[in-house]
Design a protein around this motif. Structure first.
Motif, PDB file in Angstrom:
ATOM      1  N   UNK A  28      -4.636  16.318  -1.709  1.00  0.00           N
ATOM      2  CA  UNK A  28      -3.728  15.223  -1.363  1.00  0.00           C
ATOM      3  C   UNK A  28      -3.719  13.923  -2.144  1.00  0.00           C
ATOM      4  N   UNK A  29      -5.045  13.404  -2.149  1.00  0.00           N
ATOM      5  CA  UNK A  29      -5.099  12.326  -2.952  1.00  0.00           C
ATOM      6  C   UNK A  29      -4.920  12.103  -4.527  1.00  0.00           C
ATOM      7  N   UNK A  77       0.927  -1.086  -0.018  1.00  0.00           N
ATOM      8  CA  UNK A  77      -0.081  -0.043  -0.140  1.00  0.00           C
ATOM      9  C   UNK A  77       0.964   1.267  -0.075  1.00  0.00           C
ATOM     10  N   UNK A  78       0.506   2.114  -0.771  1.00  0.00           N
ATOM     11  CA  UNK A  78       1.153   3.438  -0.715  1.00  0.00           C
ATOM     12  C   UNK A  78       0.702   4.230   0.405  1.00  0.00           C
ATOM     13  N   UNK A  79       1.449   4.981   1.187  1.00  0.00           N
ATOM     14  CA  UNK A  79       1.296   5.827   2.260  1.00  0.00           C
ATOM     15  C   UNK A  79       1.723   7.293   1.947  1.00  0.00           C
ATOM     16  N   UNK A  80       0.567   8.166   1.909  1.00  0.00           N
ATOM     17  CA  UNK A  80       0.750   9.571   2.056  1.00  0.00           C
ATOM     18  C   UNK A  80       0.662  10.111   3.299  1.00  0.00           C
ATOM     19  N   UNK A  81       1.497  10.863   4.027  1.00  0.00           N
ATOM     20  CA  UNK A  81       1.439  11.251   5.230  1.00  0.00           C
ATOM     21  C   UNK A  81       1.105  12.899   5.383  1.00  0.00           C
ATOM     22  N   UNK A  82       0.084  13.321   6.136  1.00  0.00           N
ATOM     23  CA  UNK A  82      -0.409  14.791   6.155  1.00  0.00           C
ATOM     24  C   UNK A  82       0.086  15.198   7.357  1.00  0.00           C
ATOM     25  N   UNK A  83       1.067  16.020   7.628  1.00  0.00           N
ATOM     26  CA  UNK A  83       1.359  16.631   8.957  1.00  0.00           C
ATOM     27  C   UNK A  83       0.468  17.598   9.600  1.00  0.00           C
ATOM     28  N   UNK A  84      -0.566  17.042  10.046  1.00  0.00           N
ATOM     29  CA  UNK A  84      -1.512  18.253  10.961  1.00  0.00           C
ATOM     30  C   UNK A  84      -2.140  17.359  11.820  1.00  0.00           C
ATOM     31  N   UNK A 114     -15.608   4.998  -1.132  1.00  0.00           N
ATOM     32  CA  UNK A 114     -16.041   5.301  -2.334  1.00  0.00           C
ATOM     33  C   UNK A 114     -14.393   5.006  -3.161  1.00  0.00           C
ATOM     34  N   UNK A 115     -13.487   5.274  -2.552  1.00  0.00           N
ATOM     35  CA  UNK A 115     -12.336   5.062  -3.321  1.00  0.00           C
ATOM     36  C   UNK A 115     -11.338   4.116  -2.744  1.00  0.00           C
ATOM     37  N   UNK A 116     -11.929   3.287  -1.756  1.00  0.00           N
ATOM     38  CA  UNK A 116     -11.151   2.320  -1.181  1.00  0.00           C
ATOM     39  C   UNK A 116      -9.901   2.578  -0.142  1.00  0.00           C
ATOM     40  N   UNK A 117      -9.885   3.894   0.390  1.00  0.00           N
ATOM     41  CA  UNK A 117      -8.962   4.456   0.983  1.00  0.00           C
ATOM     42  C   UNK A 117      -8.922   4.069   2.480  1.00  0.00           C
ATOM     43  N   UNK A 118      -8.021   3.924   3.211  1.00  0.00           N
ATOM     44  CA  UNK A 118      -7.981   3.902   4.587  1.00  0.00           C
ATOM     45  C   UNK A 118      -7.092   5.200   5.125  1.00  0.00           C
ATOM     46  N   UNK A 133       0.163  13.881  15.425  1.00  0.00           N
ATOM     47  CA  UNK A 133       0.122  15.049  14.546  1.00  0.00           C
ATOM     48  C   UNK A 133       0.252  14.610  13.232  1.00  0.00           C
ATOM     49  N   UNK A 134      -0.430  13.506  13.039  1.00  0.00           N
ATOM     50  CA  UNK A 134      -0.179  13.142  11.416  1.00  0.00           C
ATOM     51  C   UNK A 134      -1.538  12.179  10.887  1.00  0.00           C
ATOM     52  N   UNK A 135      -1.868  12.445   9.723  1.00  0.00           N
ATOM     53  CA  UNK A 135      -2.732  11.585   9.146  1.00  0.00           C
ATOM     54  C   UNK A 135      -2.056  10.968   7.775  1.00  0.00           C
ATOM     55  N   UNK A 136      -2.346   9.379   7.925  1.00  0.00           N
ATOM     56  CA  UNK A 136      -1.807   8.581   6.846  1.00  0.00           C
ATOM     57  C   UNK A 136      -2.704   8.136   5.989  1.00  0.00           C
ATOM     58  N   UNK A 137      -2.695   8.375   4.577  1.00  0.00           N
ATOM     59  CA  UNK A 137      -3.651   8.103   3.806  1.00  0.00           C
ATOM     60  C   UNK A 137      -3.040   6.724   3.242  1.00  0.00           C
ATOM     61  N   UNK A 138      -3.490   5.544   3.175  1.00  0.00           N
ATOM     62  CA  UNK A 138      -3.198   4.399   2.572  1.00  0.00           C
ATOM     63  C   UNK A 138      -4.084   4.047   1.491  1.00  0.00           C
ATOM     64  N   UNK A 139      -3.200   3.724   0.677  1.00  0.00           N
ATOM     65  CA  UNK A 139      -3.999   3.552  -0.917  1.00  0.00           C
ATOM     66  C   UNK A 139      -3.485   2.292  -1.309  1.00  0.00           C
ATOM     67  N   UNK A 140      -4.276   1.321  -1.498  1.00  0.00           N
ATOM     68  CA  UNK A 140      -3.932  -0.076  -2.121  1.00  0.00           C
ATOM     69  C   UNK A 140      -3.330  -0.041  -3.545  1.00  0.00           C
ATOM     70  N   UNK A 141      -2.400  -1.115  -3.452  1.00  0.00           N
ATOM     71  CA  UNK A 141      -1.995  -0.930  -4.998  1.00  0.00           C
ATOM     72  C   UNK A 141      -2.329  -0.591  -6.077  1.00  0.00           C
ATOM     73  N   UNK A 142      -3.699  -1.288  -6.448  1.00  0.00           N
ATOM     74  CA  UNK A 142      -4.125  -1.174  -7.388  1.00  0.00           C
ATOM     75  C   UNK A 142      -4.954   0.227  -7.650  1.00  0.00           C
ATOM     76  N   UNK A 143      -5.095   1.012  -6.521  1.00  0.00           N
ATOM     77  CA  UNK A 143      -5.574   2.301  -6.653  1.00  0.00           C
ATOM     78  C   UNK A 143      -4.665   3.269  -6.913  1.00  0.00           C
ATOM     79  N   UNK A 144      -3.285   2.881  -6.359  1.00  0.00           N
ATOM     80  CA  UNK A 144      -2.354   3.767  -6.370  1.00  0.00           C
ATOM     81  C   UNK A 144      -1.583   4.034  -7.734  1.00  0.00           C
ATOM     82  N   UNK A 145      -1.925   3.027  -8.546  1.00  0.00           N
ATOM     83  CA  UNK A 145      -1.715   3.080 -10.139  1.00  0.00           C
ATOM     84  C   UNK A 145      -2.519   4.092 -10.878  1.00  0.00           C
ATOM     85  N   UNK A 146      -3.609   4.324 -10.349  1.00  0.00           N
ATOM     86  CA  UNK A 146      -4.684   5.492 -10.903  1.00  0.00           C
ATOM     87  C   UNK A 146      -4.814   6.714 -10.343  1.00  0.00           C
ATOM     88  N   UNK A 147      -4.077   6.933  -9.085  1.00  0.00           N
ATOM     89  CA  UNK A 147      -4.078   8.046  -8.057  1.00  0.00           C
ATOM     90  C   UNK A 147      -2.659   8.601  -8.182  1.00  0.00           C
TER      91      UNK A 147
END
Length: 90
Positions: free
Chosen positions: A21-22, A1-8, A66-70, A76-90
């Protein structure tokens, strides 16, 4: 899974920039600022990372079905986890 960190720790600010961000195309380890908030592509995390983090009492787990994201929120961080199939299109 791809991980995007948002520092807030501000949920309202996170919600305001979530779509941007997504939809952004970050390279691995790339960092940028969105509306004054630092965002970075934290690389890939193993599948068991979600299982391990979700049992911790200080971690909030949210889903964007709706996007299959967790989304994990802790400290002080949010982590957006994007499944591999989704990350190819995001």
């Amino acid at each position: 899974m791809k991980c995007i960190s948002v520092y807030t720790d501000n949920f309202e600010m996170f919600s305001d920039i979530f779509d941007t961000v997504v939809e952004s195309k970050l390279s691995e380890n790339e960092e940028k600022e969105v509306e004054g908030i630092t965002v970075s592509h934290s690389g890939d995390v193993p599948e068991h990372y979600l299982d391990r983090m979700s049992v911790k009492p200080e971690v909030v787990v949210m889903k964007d079905k709706s996007r299959g994201l967790t989304i994990l929120q802790h400290g002080k961080v949010f982590e957006i986890l994007i499944p591999e199939l989704e990350s190819a299109s995001i």
